[in-house]
Scaffold this motif. Sequence first.
Motif, PDB file in Angstrom:
ATOM      1  N   ALA A   1      59.261  35.890  48.624  1.00  0.00           N
ATOM      2  CA  ALA A   1      58.380  35.981  47.460  1.00  0.00           C
ATOM      3  C   ALA A   1      59.167  36.433  46.233  1.00  0.00           C
ATOM      4  O   ALA A   1      60.118  37.218  46.339  1.00  0.00           O
ATOM      5  CB  ALA A   1      57.256  36.963  47.754  1.00  0.00           C
ATOM      6  N   PRO A   2      58.780  35.949  45.065  1.00  0.00           N
ATOM      7  CA  PRO A   2      59.448  36.380  43.843  1.00  0.00           C
ATOM      8  C   PRO A   2      58.890  37.714  43.350  1.00  0.00           C
ATOM      9  O   PRO A   2      57.839  38.170  43.813  1.00  0.00           O
ATOM     10  CB  PRO A   2      59.088  35.274  42.848  1.00  0.00           C
ATOM     11  CG  PRO A   2      57.732  34.817  43.304  1.00  0.00           C
ATOM     12  CD  PRO A   2      57.728  34.963  44.805  1.00  0.00           C
ATOM     13  N   ALA A   3      59.595  38.312  42.388  1.00  0.00           N
ATOM     14  CA  ALA A   3      59.045  39.482  41.695  1.00  0.00           C
ATOM     15  C   ALA A   3      57.829  39.043  40.896  1.00  0.00           C
ATOM     16  O   ALA A   3      57.699  37.863  40.523  1.00  0.00           O
ATOM     17  CB  ALA A   3      60.095  40.086  40.771  1.00  0.00           C
ATOM     18  N   VAL A   4      56.926  39.985  40.663  1.00  0.00           N
ATOM     19  CA  VAL A   4      55.692  39.606  39.959  1.00  0.00           C
ATOM     20  C   VAL A   4      55.603  40.235  38.566  1.00  0.00           C
ATOM     21  O   VAL A   4      54.558  40.176  37.934  1.00  0.00           O
ATOM     22  CB  VAL A   4      54.450  39.990  40.792  1.00  0.00           C
ATOM     23  CG1 VAL A   4      54.373  39.146  42.054  1.00  0.00           C
ATOM     24  CG2 VAL A   4      54.451  41.474  41.132  1.00  0.00           C
ATOM     25  N   THR A   5      56.682  40.812  38.114  1.00  0.00           N
ATOM     26  CA  THR A   5      56.632  41.467  36.804  1.00  0.00           C
ATOM     27  C   THR A   5      56.696  40.434  35.682  1.00  0.00           C
ATOM     28  O   THR A   5      57.335  39.388  35.806  1.00  0.00           O
ATOM     29  CB  THR A   5      57.805  42.443  36.654  1.00  0.00           C
ATOM     30  OG1 THR A   5      58.998  41.758  37.002  1.00  0.00           O
ATOM     31  CG2 THR A   5      57.625  43.624  37.560  1.00  0.00           C
ATOM     32  N   GLY A   6      55.997  40.758  34.602  1.00  0.00           N
ATOM     33  CA  GLY A   6      56.056  39.924  33.396  1.00  0.00           C
ATOM     34  C   GLY A   6      55.340  38.599  33.512  1.00  0.00           C
ATOM     35  O   GLY A   6      55.483  37.737  32.641  1.00  0.00           O
ATOM     36  N   LEU A   7      54.555  38.419  34.568  1.00  0.00           N
ATOM     37  CA  LEU A   7      53.933  37.104  34.782  1.00  0.00           C
ATOM     38  C   LEU A   7      52.944  36.732  33.680  1.00  0.00           C
ATOM     39  O   LEU A   7      52.737  35.556  33.396  1.00  0.00           O
ATOM     40  CB  LEU A   7      53.223  37.073  36.146  1.00  0.00           C
ATOM     41  CG  LEU A   7      54.123  37.189  37.379  1.00  0.00           C
ATOM     42  CD1 LEU A   7      53.297  37.078  38.654  1.00  0.00           C
ATOM     43  CD2 LEU A   7      55.202  36.112  37.362  1.00  0.00           C
ATOM     44  N   GLY A   8      52.330  37.746  33.073  1.00  0.00           N
ATOM     45  CA  GLY A   8      51.366  37.460  32.002  1.00  0.00           C
ATOM     46  C   GLY A   8      52.027  36.769  30.818  1.00  0.00           C
ATOM     47  O   GLY A   8      51.414  35.916  30.167  1.00  0.00           O
ATOM     48  N   PHE A   9      53.276  37.148  30.561  1.00  0.00           N
ATOM     49  CA  PHE A   9      54.009  36.494  29.473  1.00  0.00           C
ATOM     50  C   PHE A   9      54.262  35.027  29.827  1.00  0.00           C
ATOM     51  O   PHE A   9      54.069  34.139  29.005  1.00  0.00           O
ATOM     52  CB  PHE A   9      55.335  37.209  29.210  1.00  0.00           C
ATOM     53  CG  PHE A   9      55.179  38.566  28.593  1.00  0.00           C
ATOM     54  CD1 PHE A   9      55.040  38.707  27.213  1.00  0.00           C
ATOM     55  CD2 PHE A   9      55.166  39.711  29.370  1.00  0.00           C
ATOM     56  CE1 PHE A   9      54.899  39.954  26.623  1.00  0.00           C
ATOM     57  CE2 PHE A   9      55.021  40.958  28.799  1.00  0.00           C
ATOM     58  CZ  PHE A   9      54.882  41.085  27.429  1.00  0.00           C
ATOM     59  N   LEU A  10      54.708  34.801  31.063  1.00  0.00           N
ATOM     60  CA  LEU A  10      54.983  33.418  31.482  1.00  0.00           C
ATOM     61  C   LEU A  10      53.715  32.583  31.450  1.00  0.00           C
ATOM     62  O   LEU A  10      53.732  31.403  31.089  1.00  0.00           O
ATOM     63  CB  LEU A  10      55.585  33.406  32.898  1.00  0.00           C
ATOM     64  CG  LEU A  10      56.884  34.188  33.102  1.00  0.00           C
ATOM     65  CD1 LEU A  10      57.317  34.117  34.567  1.00  0.00           C
ATOM     66  CD2 LEU A  10      57.990  33.662  32.200  1.00  0.00           C
ATOM     67  N   ASP A  11      52.604  33.211  31.812  1.00  0.00           N
ATOM     68  CA  ASP A  11      51.327  32.506  31.854  1.00  0.00           C
ATOM     69  C   ASP A  11      50.869  32.101  30.449  1.00  0.00           C
ATOM     70  O   ASP A  11      50.150  31.107  30.289  1.00  0.00           O
ATOM     71  CB  ASP A  11      50.284  33.424  32.502  1.00  0.00           C
ATOM     72  CG  ASP A  11      48.977  32.717  32.777  1.00  0.00           C
ATOM     73  OD1 ASP A  11      49.011  31.671  33.436  1.00  0.00           O
ATOM     74  OD2 ASP A  11      47.925  33.218  32.311  1.00  0.00           O
ATOM     75  N   ALA A  12      51.284  32.885  29.465  1.00  0.00           N
ATOM     76  CA  ALA A  12      50.766  32.670  28.111  1.00  0.00           C
ATOM     77  C   ALA A  12      51.645  31.744  27.260  1.00  0.00           C
ATOM     78  O   ALA A  12      51.360  31.529  26.086  1.00  0.00           O
ATOM     79  CB  ALA A  12      50.597  34.021  27.414  1.00  0.00           C
ATOM     80  N   VAL A  13      52.715  31.211  27.859  1.00  0.00           N
ATOM     81  CA  VAL A  13      53.529  30.234  27.112  1.00  0.00           C
ATOM     82  C   VAL A  13      52.735  28.936  27.013  1.00  0.00           C
ATOM     83  O   VAL A  13      52.144  28.484  28.005  1.00  0.00           O
ATOM     84  CB  VAL A  13      54.878  29.992  27.828  1.00  0.00           C
ATOM     85  CG1 VAL A  13      55.681  28.921  27.091  1.00  0.00           C
ATOM     86  CG2 VAL A  13      55.674  31.284  27.926  1.00  0.00           C
ATOM     87  N   SER A  14      52.708  28.363  25.853  1.00  0.00           N
ATOM     88  CA  SER A  14      51.870  27.168  25.672  1.00  0.00           C
ATOM     89  C   SER A  14      52.487  25.957  26.367  1.00  0.00           C
ATOM     90  O   SER A  14      53.714  25.866  26.541  1.00  0.00           O
ATOM     91  CB  SER A  14      51.701  26.867  24.183  1.00  0.00           C
ATOM     92  OG  SER A  14      52.926  26.387  23.652  1.00  0.00           O
ATOM     93  N   ASP A  15      51.634  25.040  26.768  1.00  0.00           N
ATOM     94  CA  ASP A  15      52.110  23.790  27.359  1.00  0.00           C
ATOM     95  C   ASP A  15      53.049  23.066  26.388  1.00  0.00           C
ATOM     96  O   ASP A  15      54.061  22.468  26.797  1.00  0.00           O
ATOM     97  CB  ASP A  15      50.918  22.872  27.680  1.00  0.00           C
ATOM     98  CG  ASP A  15      50.145  23.350  28.899  1.00  0.00           C
ATOM     99  OD1 ASP A  15      50.578  24.341  29.521  1.00  0.00           O
ATOM    100  OD2 ASP A  15      49.115  22.737  29.224  1.00  0.00           O
TER     101      ASP A  15
END
Lengths: 403, 416
Positions: free
Chosen positions: A142-156
């Motif tokens: 499994a990967p680390a789960v930190t900072g995922l909100g930032f990755l999620d919020a990058v626009s398509d």
Amino acid sequence: MYKPIKMKNSIHLIGAFIVLALTVACERTLPYAPAENELLDGPIDGLTTEEQAMFLRGDEAFSDVFTIAKGLGPIFVANQCSSCHPGDGKGSPFVRFTRFGQPDTLGNQYLDFGAPQLQHKAIPGFLPERLPLGATFTDLIAPAVTGLGFLDAVSDADLIALSDPNDLDGDGISGRPHWNTIPEYAVLRPNSISNNGRYISRFGKKGNAYDLLHQTSGAYNQDIGITSLFEPFDPLTGLEEDPEVSTQTVNDVVFYLKTLKAPIQRNENDPEVIAGKLVFAQIQCASCHRPTLQTGFSPIDVLSNKEFHPYTDLLLHDMGPGLDDDYTEGFALTSEWRTPPLWGLGLSKDAQGGDYFLMHDGRALSIEEAIILHGGEAGEAKNRYTLLPEIERQQLIKFLESL
Amino acid sequence: MKIYTSIYPKQLHLVILLFLTVITLSAQETDPVVRRVQTDTSETVLNMDATYNRPFLAFKKTTVALGGYLEVNSIYSGEDGVSEGLSFQARRLTIFMSASITKRIKFLSEIEFEDGAKEIAIEFAALDVALHPALNFRGGIILNPIGAFNQNHDGPKWEFVERPDVAVNLLPATWSNVGFGLYGRSFKENWIFGYEVYLTNGFDNSIIDNEENKTFLPAAKENEERFEESNSGKALLTGKIAIKYSKIGEIGFSYMGGVYNKFEEDGLTLDEKRRVDVFAIDINTTIKKTRTNIVGEVAFINVDVPDTFTQQYGSKQWGVFVDVVQPILTRKILNWENATLNVAARFDYVDWNVGTFNETNTEIGEQLVAITPAISFRPSPQTVFRLNYRYQWQKDILNNPAAKTASWLFGISTYF
């Protein structure tokens, strides 16, 4: 008969006892907090008090241990989220898991045999799944789960702008978004872009999960054997069951994952680290491991329109035959992997029991070994690395460890 | 046996009434109809005698005796820089009552309120029938004689606010069950030999399926059903032998084991029979020249965990604790005759998962180490004021950097 207490030596002793109790019981005698940049866990700065309460609920649910009475299994991989993501970091081979049954982009051929994930543990009295003969598979940690909100919020749109599927710039790098079908329960991002009814999915080793709700409800189901409103089918029987985890809890965990802070770089002013960062750019690691991305709008205010430094482009890249396990997910090719973020890389060991277990299955036991395993689109960068003088290699490693 | 107050309000009222009676009688200690039976501090007492060897209040012309103890404390603690703040805790209020039904038939019960009245437990309620000094029958809710602390757990006897980790986080103290058995003692000059053997109800699947996320025998304490049926349908055997040489001290060897899981129901097989086996050694000695008291206990646990279950639940465990207590002053202090000031230290070690990972062949973590220096003041042998500082290192299963926890504890524990 009671006698009045006289001031004698004895009272001094009692006095000393009380004074000692009062003076020493202070925070100085408690363990110091590790520096913030030495930890992967913790919330993003600036959350509102309401958001911090949600974060705490999600934190608790992330650590919640599933017992048989709470729905564990009957077949499973781990019994809590944090087993696979200890301290919110990378998993270790102890919780390595296997996915199987899909050798191409035409879909998984072994769904009737328990695919895509092998639940290799079982509660007492039950037998775990066995890998079907002939099924292609890959092992994953499994990967680390930190900072995922930032990755999620990058626009398509930003991800499309980073992509170069036909390598028009001729640099040998041809990253592409994973245009994928998405689950019915997925809520589209603001300004989502569709491509023939598919959307860009960005989480998971193959970038197969659209968003953190998709990732989380899938993990509850496939990792822990827990059914939810979103993933109601039991992995063993394939039958729809009552939810074993509440929608509120799933949402709390999703919020927790979105609001975990981004890893903080350490020693960024160290000359060796600065030199290593230059080497990183020179040998074109940064072509895929993009140092800087930008979030778009997010309903969580502190995530909106922020620049951050994940060292990923969230795109699929062909990594060559050495990393081709003949297994894939969605519409990725078997040799394609989504670029993993490098932030937090230097802290991986603290979540993996003191040793590095890198790449998708933990096969690399050092950062250098992980670099050498790169192939395909990353082959040229790997070759440039091997030609570097030793001092520059060490600078690069030092930079990567600072992330 | 845990009884929830919301379900059993009448029983709670009865227990409170009993408590008030004890308090009232305690206040009347000078009344000639009530006299305090002091604990036996002679060298003929073994650890297994702890349940009866308490400072009861006895009533003239009756065979009933009452007693109890209270433990309250404050705690200020923090883990890795995050303070838990200051709290006050009513750990336990215990009431015991004994009665001599005939000269050779005795009854003793011990009822405990933990954390206020959040939990109420009958920890001991047994009938003892003396057939011969070397052969006594005991039946009822008994304290399984595994190690020493389980039977000798009264707060006022200890210089530390926290109970030893090996006793409460590895072994399930206080661990009591319904059953029957035999015990006895024999003396020869300076030697004492004692034994106990009981068959009781026992453990259940929760020892390898619990929210502690590790093999955890204390999880079985949550199972209230064990007071009416054996989860496995098989008895738990607990046995102990203790040898004491009055000039040196006591050593005990104990064993507890049996099938813990529900392997069949309604004639249908659910699983294989799976055993839990516990071995413990306890020591207790006082260096007469310096009056230094040393108490220790080591326990080893083997649990049959299915190979196909997660390695999170270990099949081997062990732990140890050692207390060293040194009286530094015994004299009249603040008009208390024979008051004592002690310094003490405790070492705790527990490994909940001994072994190596199948996947990497590296050592599994799940260990705890703690040291606790302490100062205690006893205005009388029955009452202790304790100041402890506990520093603990605890590693997760992967052996990641240890979580460091420190606690200041100030507490009072007293018999009444």
